[in-house]
Motif scaffolding. Structure first.
Motif, mmCIF file in Angstrom:
data_model
loop_
_atom_site.group_PDB
_atom_site.id
_atom_site.type_symbol
_atom_site.label_atom_id
_atom_site.label_comp_id
_atom_site.label_asym_id
_atom_site.label_seq_id
_atom_site.Cartn_x
_atom_site.Cartn_y
_atom_site.Cartn_z
ATOM 1 N N THR A 62 0.818 -1.216 0.000
ATOM 2 C CA THR A 62 0.000 0.000 0.000
ATOM 3 C C THR A 62 0.851 1.264 0.000
ATOM 4 N N GLU A 63 2.138 1.104 0.243
ATOM 5 C CA GLU A 63 3.010 2.284 0.213
ATOM 6 C C GLU A 63 3.520 2.582 -1.191
ATOM 7 N N TYR A 110 -9.565 0.597 2.200
ATOM 8 C CA TYR A 110 -9.241 1.983 1.846
ATOM 9 C C TYR A 110 -10.366 2.635 1.057
ATOM 10 N N TRP A 125 -1.646 2.932 -6.360
ATOM 11 C CA TRP A 125 -1.251 3.932 -5.369
ATOM 12 C C TRP A 125 -2.248 5.101 -5.367
ATOM 13 N N ARG A 126 -2.597 5.554 -6.559
ATOM 14 C CA ARG A 126 -3.570 6.654 -6.653
ATOM 15 C C ARG A 126 -4.917 6.246 -6.073
ATOM 16 N N ILE A 171 -5.518 4.109 -3.723
ATOM 17 C CA ILE A 171 -5.427 4.107 -2.261
ATOM 18 C C ILE A 171 -5.469 5.538 -1.740
ATOM 19 N N ASN A 172 -4.729 6.402 -2.389
ATOM 20 C CA ASN A 172 -4.577 7.753 -1.861
ATOM 21 C C ASN A 172 -5.686 8.715 -2.235
ATOM 22 N N SER A 173 -6.505 8.314 -3.200
ATOM 23 C CA SER A 173 -7.657 9.177 -3.476
ATOM 24 C C SER A 173 -8.793 8.817 -2.532
ATOM 25 N N GLY A 174 -8.567 7.789 -1.712
ATOM 26 C CA GLY A 174 -9.464 7.531 -0.593
ATOM 27 C C GLY A 174 -10.685 6.709 -0.919
#
Ligand code: FES
Ligand code: FES
Lengths: 835, 158
Positions: free
Chosen positions: A663-664, A777, A792-793, A795-798
Motif C-alpha cells: 500500500t506504500e 481503503y 497507489w492513486r 489508495i490515496n484518493s481515498g
C-alpha cells in the motif's frame, strides 16, 4: 518400403496374422503424450514463414503513415526507385485499380457502415501505421534504405481517439458517414420491471483497455507465382478462410491460389485476419513476376497487427436482498479503430450472450455500439468478447457481494445453475449442456486454502499491515467451439463453423490424417494422432497429421475460438469411424463372414466368438491391392467427413487469485493462483494444462501490465516490447491447476475446448483480488492494467481509484503508462546477453 | 566491405559483410541457419539468443563484424546427431513449448544459466530468464524444464 509389392507378398502379408493378440485396452485419449511437434521446434528445424527463401526472391518494406488522420496530397517514389537493388517503389495510387478493399465478413446489422478499406492508403490515412507506399528490393537492407527516399506530403486532419467524444455532435469524422459503425441490441425478459423496484441495483463502469496480441512470431508473408498460379505462405491461423477471401479481394481465381500456413509462432486471434500485407504481397508478385517476402518488425507489428479489446462497459445488476439476481443490463461502446476488418464488429457481440455468466436471472438487456476512431482496427484477441463479458459480470458480482456484506463465493453460489439443473437454457437462450460449478469451486477453494487466506487477510487488515492481502474469485463459463453454422448465419456471420477431416490408411498400414484446423502451438499433430490411434487401433507413432496447406487440406475453417478439438477433433473421429466401417465390410469379405458378425477392437476385425480376424493394416493392404474387393467397394482405405456442431460447448471453471499489494508503493505481487477448469473430457492432459497456463498468463497481462496507449494526436506510444509489457517469467507465479470433468453431451468425445478458458477467467480473478486487498481503503475499482501508479492513486484518493468510463480519457491521453513489477524494460544489448 | 571469419555450429565461414549487418541476419539470411528466429527489434524478447564464445547473447544486438574470429553455437548445433542436448530433452519432457518460437532462445539462455548456476531455484530460473519472453506457456513449464535440464546436465536424475 524396400520390399517389392507383388501379389504374392500381399497375400502372404494378409494371411500373416490369422491369430490375433488379445486387445490391450490401453487408450491414447487421456494420456499425457509428449508432443510430436516438439522435435523440429527444439532443434531449430522449423519452417517459419520468414525462413522461406525462394530463388530470385525480393524483399518488401512498407512506408507507414506517421499521422493518425491526414489527406495524402503527394507521394513521390522516384528517388527510391533509383536506388541500387530497388525493383519497384509504389504508392497506393499505383495500386488503386487492382487492390480492392480488405474484407469484413461480419456485417452485424443491416445498417452497419463498412467503409472502403484499401490495403494501401490512396487518398486518406486514418491511423498511424497505415501503409502509404512500398519498396521492393533485392535485400532487406536495400529495401529499408530506399524507403527513406520516398516523399509523402500530408494535409493533417483531426484525430479521433476517444470513443465517447467521437459520438458527440461536433466530433471530427473518421469517415464521411460519421463515427458510428452500428448499434446492436439483444434483450430478453422484462428488464424494466426487474429494475423498477429492485431492492439492490449495482451499476459499474469498466474499461477494457486496448491490447496488442503479441504473438512471438511477427507476421510474415511470402508470395510467388509461376505466371499462372499463385502460392502465398503466411504466418496465419486461417489458410482456408484466407484463400477464399484473397480470391474475392484480388480477383485471382480461387483454384489458382494456394495458401500455406507453415510453422506459425502463436496467433491468439491476431493471425485470424486478411491483412493488407497479404493482399499486397500477392499483387506485387503478380506485377513483378518474382517471389516477394515481407516480414514485419516488432515495432511495425505493434502498430499494425490488429489490436484487441478496447471497450467501455456499463453493467447494471438488479438483485434481491439475499443476493439473487433479477436482471443484468449491459451497454457497450466498442472501439472498432479506423476500419472494420475480418470480424471486427462481431468480436464484442461474441460476449453478448455471456454477461449473464453462470447465473440464473429473469431478464437481460445488451446493447453495443461500434465506434470508429483513428486508431489501428481492433479484432479477435484470445477470448474475443467473452473475456470482456466475464470480466464485467465477475467484477460486478464481487461488488454485489460487497454491497450485501456477503462472501463473494456465497453470492455466486446463490445464483449459479446447480449441477442437477443441466441442460439449462439461460436467459440469453443458450443451452448449457453440462457443468458442475459446485465441484469445480469446491476443489479450487480447497487447493487454494481459501478459509486460511481469509483469516490471514483479516489479521493483516486488523494489524494495518502495509502489505495487504487480496483474494479474487472468478467463476466463469464461455461459449466456444465456434460454431453451429446456422447460428453463425443467424448472427449475420459470412461463413459457417463446420470442420473437415480426411483419414487414409496407407498400404503399409500407416495413417495420414488431414485436418482443416490450422495449429500454431496447440499440438494438433499430437492430439489428433491420439484420437485416430484409439479410433483405428493403430500405434500413436503410426499416425501423421497434415494441415495448413490448401493444396493438402482442401477444405477447412481453421483455428480460433477454441474450436479445433470440439469441431475439428470430432471431424477426425468421425472420419476414422467411416474408415472403420469401410474396413469392416472388406474384413468381413476377407473372413467370409457377414459384416454384422465382425467386431472391431484394438486394431483388428474379428468374427464374433472366434479368434479369426484381420488387422486394419492387413485390410488396408488388401484395399490398396484391390485384387478381391466385394462389389461396390472402392479401392483404398480412406474417408472424409465434414462436421457441423449442433451447439456451442461450455467449458467452465473457478479461478482464485491471491495478491499482495504494497500500500506504500502500489506494487502488486501475485502470491498464489489456483485454477480448476472443467473442459469436459481430456484428450491430452499435458496440452490442456499448457493451454490453461498460457491463457492465465495472458489474462494476468491484461489485469496488471498491458495497454496499448495512444496519445491525443493518435500516436501509439507503446510500439516496442520495452513499452508494451507482456509478462516475463519474473512477473508470474507458478500456477496450480486441476480439473473437474463433466463431459460435454454435444459431441461423442465429451470435449469442450480449452484454448481461451484461462484468459477469460483470469483477468477478473486478478482485478477482484487487487480491489479486495484495497477494500479497507474505500477502493471499489482499479482501472486495468492495475499498475503501481494506479493502485497507489486509488489508495490515496481515498474512495475509488477509477470510476471506469470517466477515466477512459486518461488512457487515451497516455498519462498512465503501464509499469511491470520490474519497471520499464530497458533494451538489452550485447552485454546483457541472455539476461 | 569487412571480411570476417566466423564459426557457426562447427562450420567455419568467411563472409564479406556490411558493417551494419546484424549477426542474426548473417545467420538467417546469409548462412541459412534459420533455427534462430527474430521476435523483436529492441533486444527485449530473447528469441534470437545464441552462444558467442560460450556466452549467451542476443544475436539481434550483435553486429556480424563483432563476431569476427568467434565461435557461434545456435540451437541447431546443440544436438549431436540424433542425440538431443539434455535441455532440449527437458523442454520436450515438461511440455515447455507450444508454438516453439521462443524455444531456441529459451534453451540457449537456459543452458547458459545452468552453467553459471548448476542447480537453480525456481526464483533463480525466473530471474535468469527474464530477458526471454514467451507468450504461450505462462512460464510454469519452462521453469520446470530448466530445473530438470539442470539435473540432467549435471548427470543427476530423479
Ligand atoms: S530478436 Fe533479439 S531480443 Fe528480440
Ligand atoms: S512457446 Fe510460443 S512463445 Fe514460447
Amino acid at each position: 518400403m524396400t520390399e517389392q509389392l507383388d501379389a504374392g507378398l500381399v497375400a502372404e502379408r494378409i494371411a500373416e496374422s490369422d491369430q490375433l493378440s488379445a486387445p490391450s485396452g490401453d487408450r491414447e485419449i487421456g494420456r499425457a503424450r509428449r508432443r510430436k511437434e516438439d522435435a523440429r521446434l527444439v532443434t531449430g528445424r522449423t519452417t517459419w514463414t520468414d525462413n522461406i527463401q525462394l530463388p530470385g526472391m525480393l524483399y518488401v518494406t512498407f512506408l507507414r503513415s506517421p499521422m493518425a488522420h491526414a489527406r495524402i496530397t503527394r507521394v513521390d517514389t522516384s528517388a527510391a526507385r533509383a536506388r541500387p537493388g530497388v525493383v519497384a517503389a509504389l504508392s497506393g495510387r499505383d495500386l488503386a485499380d487492382e487492390q480492392g478493399s480488405l474484407p469484413c465478413a461480419w456485417p452485424v446489422t443491416e445498417d452497419i457502415v463498412i467503409p472502403d478499406h484499401p490495403p494501401m492508403a490512396v487518398e486518406e490515412v486514418r491511423y498511424v501505421g497505415e501503409a502509404v507506399a512500398c519498396v521492393v528490393a533485392t535485400d532487406r537492407y536495400a529495401a529499408a534504405d530506399a524507403l527513406e527516399e520516398i516523399e509523402v506530403d500530408y494535409e493533417p486532419l483531426e484525430a479521433v481517439v476517444d470513443m465517447t467524444e467521437a459520438l458527440t455532435e461536433g466530433s471530427p469524422k473518421v469517415h464521411e458517414t460519421g463515427n458510428r459503425a452500428f448499434t446492436w441490441r439483444f434483450a430478453q425478459g422484462d428488464v424494466g420491471a426487474a429494475f423498477r423496484d429492485a431492492p439492490i441495483v449495482v451499476e459499474r463502469d469498466y474499461v477494457q483497455q486496448r491490447l496488442i496480441p503479441t504473438a512471438m512470431e511477427p507476421r510474415a508473408v511470402v508470395a510467388t507465382t509461376d505466371g499462372d498460379s499463385f502460392t502465398l505462405y503466411s504466418a496465419t491461423q486461417i489458410p482456408h478462410v484466407l484463400r477464399v477471401m484473397l480470391a474475392m479481394t484480388t480477383g485471382i481465381p480461387e483454384h489458382r491460389l494456394r495458401v500455406v500456413a507453415p510453422d506459425v509462432g502463436g496467433g491468439f486471434g491476431s493471425k485470424l485476419q486478411v491483412t493488407a500485407e497479404e493482399v499486397l504481397a500477392l499483387l506485387l508478385t503478380r506485377r513483378i513476376g518474382r517471389p516477394v517476402k515481407w516480414t514485419e518488425s516488432r515495432s511495425e507489428g505493434n502498430l499494425t497487427v490488429h489490436h484487441g479489446r478496447d471497450q467501455l462497459q456499463r453493467i447494471r445488476l438488479a438483485a434481491e436482498r439475499d443476493g439473487r439476481l433479477r436482471a443484468v443490463q449491459v451497454e457497450l461502446l466498442a472501439d472498432m479503430g479506423a476500419y472494420l476488418m475480418l470480424v471486427t464488429p462481431g468480436v464484442p457481440l461474441l460476449g453478448a450472450f455471456m454477461y449473464n455468466g453462470i447465473y440464473k436471472m429473469d431478464a437481460y438487456d445488451f446493447t453495443c455500439t461500434g465506434v470508429f476512431t483513428t486508431k489501428m482496427p481492433t479484432d479477435a484477441y484470445r477470448g474475443a468478447g467473452r473475456p470482456e463479458a466475464t470480466f464485467a459480470i465477475e467484477r460486478a458480482m464481487d461488488e454485489l457481494a460487497h454491497e450485501l456484506g456477503l462472501d463473494p463465493v456465497e453470492v455466486r453460489r446463490r445464483n449459479w445453475i446447480a449441477h442437477e439443473e443441466f441442460p439449462y437454457t439461460t436467459v440469453c437462450g443458450l443451452t448449457y449442456d453440462s457443468g458442475n460449478y459446485e465441484a469445480a469451486t469446491d476443489r479450487a477453494l480447497d487447493l487454494f486454502g481459501y478459509d486460511t487466506l481469509r483469516e490471514e487477510q483479516a489479521r493483516r487488515r486488523a494489524e494495518g499491515d502495509p502489505i495487504q492481502l487480496g483474494i479474487g474469485v472468478s467463476t466463469f463459463t464461455e461459449m466456444c467451439g465456434l460454431a453451429p453454422s446456422r447460428v453463425l448465419g443467424s448472427l449475420s456471420y459470412g461463413a459457417g463453423g463446420w470442420e473437415h477431416a480426411s483419414v487414409r490408411v496407407l498400404p503399409t498400414g500407416k495413417v495420414e490424417v488431414v485436418t482443416g484446423t490450422s495449429p500454431h502451438g496447440q499440438g494438433h499433430e499430437t492430439a489428433w494422432s491420439q484420437i485416430a490411434s484409439d479410433a483405428l487401433g493403430v500405434p500413436f507413432e503410426d499416425v501423421s497429421v497434415l494441415h495448413g496447406d490448401t493444396a493438402i487440406s482442401h477444405k477447412g475453417m481453421d483455428t480460433y475460438g477454441s474450436r479445433s478439438l470440439v469441431v475439428g477433433g470430432i471431424a477426425v473421429l468421425s472420419a476414422c469411424e467411416k474408415v472403420k466401417d469401410r474396413a469392416r465390410e472388406l474384413a468381413a469379405h476377407m473372413l467370409e463372414a457377414s459384416a454384422e458378425d465382425v467386431e472391431f477392437a484394438d486394431g483388428s476385425f474379428r468374427v464374433r466368438g472366434t479368434s479369426q480376424g484381420r488387422t486394419i493394416q492387413e485390410v488396408a493392404l488388401a484395399a490398396f491391392a484391390a485384387h478381391d474387393l466385394p462389389d461396390g467397394v472402392e479401392p483404398g482405405l480412406d474417408a472424409e467427413t465434414t462436421f457441423d456442431p449442433d451447439n456451442f460447448s461450455f467449458p467452465h471453471g473457478t479461478h482464485l487469485c491471491a495478491v499482495e499489494v504494497d500500500t506504500e508503493t502500489g506494487g502488486t505481487t501475485i502470491r498464489s493462483y489456483v485454477a480448476v477448469d472443467d473442459v469436459g473430457a481430456v484428450v491430452n492432459p499435458l496440452i490442456v494444462e499448457g493451454q490453461v497456463h498460457g491463457g492465465i498468463a495472458q489474462g494476468i497481462g491484461q489485469a496488471l501490465f498491458e495497454e496499448a496507449i495512444y496519445d491525443a494526436e493518435g500516436n501509439l506510444l507503446t510500439t516496442t516490447m520495452a513499452d508494451y509489457l507482456v509478462p516475463t517469467a519474473l512477473d508470474l507465479p507458478e500456477f496450480v491447476t486441476d480439473r473437474t470433468e463433466t463431459p460435454a453431451t454435444s459431441n461423442p468425445l465429451g470435449v469442450k475446448g480449452v484454448g481461451e478458458a484461462g484468459t477469460i477467467a483470469s483477468t477478473p480473478a486478478v482485478v477482484n483480488a487487487v480491489v479486495d486487498a484495497l477494500r479497507p481503503y474505500g477502493v471499489r475499482d482499479v482501472r486495468m492494467p492495475c499498475t503501481p501508479e494506479r493502485v497507489w492513486r486509488a489508495i490515496n484518493s481515498g474512495t475509488s481509484g477509477a470510476s471506469g468510463v470517466s477515466e477512459a480519457s486518461e488512457g487515451s491521453h497516455g498519462s498512465g503508462a503501464p509499469q511491470s513489477s520490474q519497471g520499464s524494460r530497458a533494451s538489452e544489448g550485447f552485454e546483457g546477453g541472455g539476461r | 566491405m569487412p571480411r570476417i571469419t566466423v564459426t557457426v555450429d562447427e562450420i567455419t565461414y568467411e563472409e564479406e559483410v556490411e558493417p551494419r549487418l546484424l549477426l542474426v541476419h548473417l545467420l538467417r539470411d546469409r548462412l541459412g541457419r534459420t533455427g534462430t528466429p527474430i521476435g523483436c527489434d529492441t533486444g527485449n524478447c530473447g528469441a534470437c539468443t545464441v552462444m558467442l564464445d560460450g556466452v549467451s547473447v542476443k544475436s539481434c544486438s550483435v553486429l556480424a563484424v563483432q563476431a569476427d574470429g568467434s565461435e557461434v553455437v545456435t540451437v541447431e548445433g546443440l544436438s549431436s546427431g540424433q542425440e538431443w542436448h539434455p535441455m532440449q530433452r527437458a523442454f520436450h519432457a515438461e511440455h515447455a513449448l507450444q508454438c516453439g518460437y521462443c524455444t531456441p532462445g529459451m534453451i540457449m539462455a537456459a543452458i547458459d544459466l545452468v552453467r553459471n548456476d548448476p542447480d537453480p531455484s525456481e526464483e533463480a530460473v525466473r530471474r535468469g530468464l527474464e530477458g526471454n519472453l514467451c507468450r504461450c506457456t505462462g512460464y510454469t513449464n519452462i521453469v520446470r524444464a530448466v530445473r530438470r535440464g539442470a539435473q540432467e546436465m549435471a548427470g543427476r536424475h530423479d
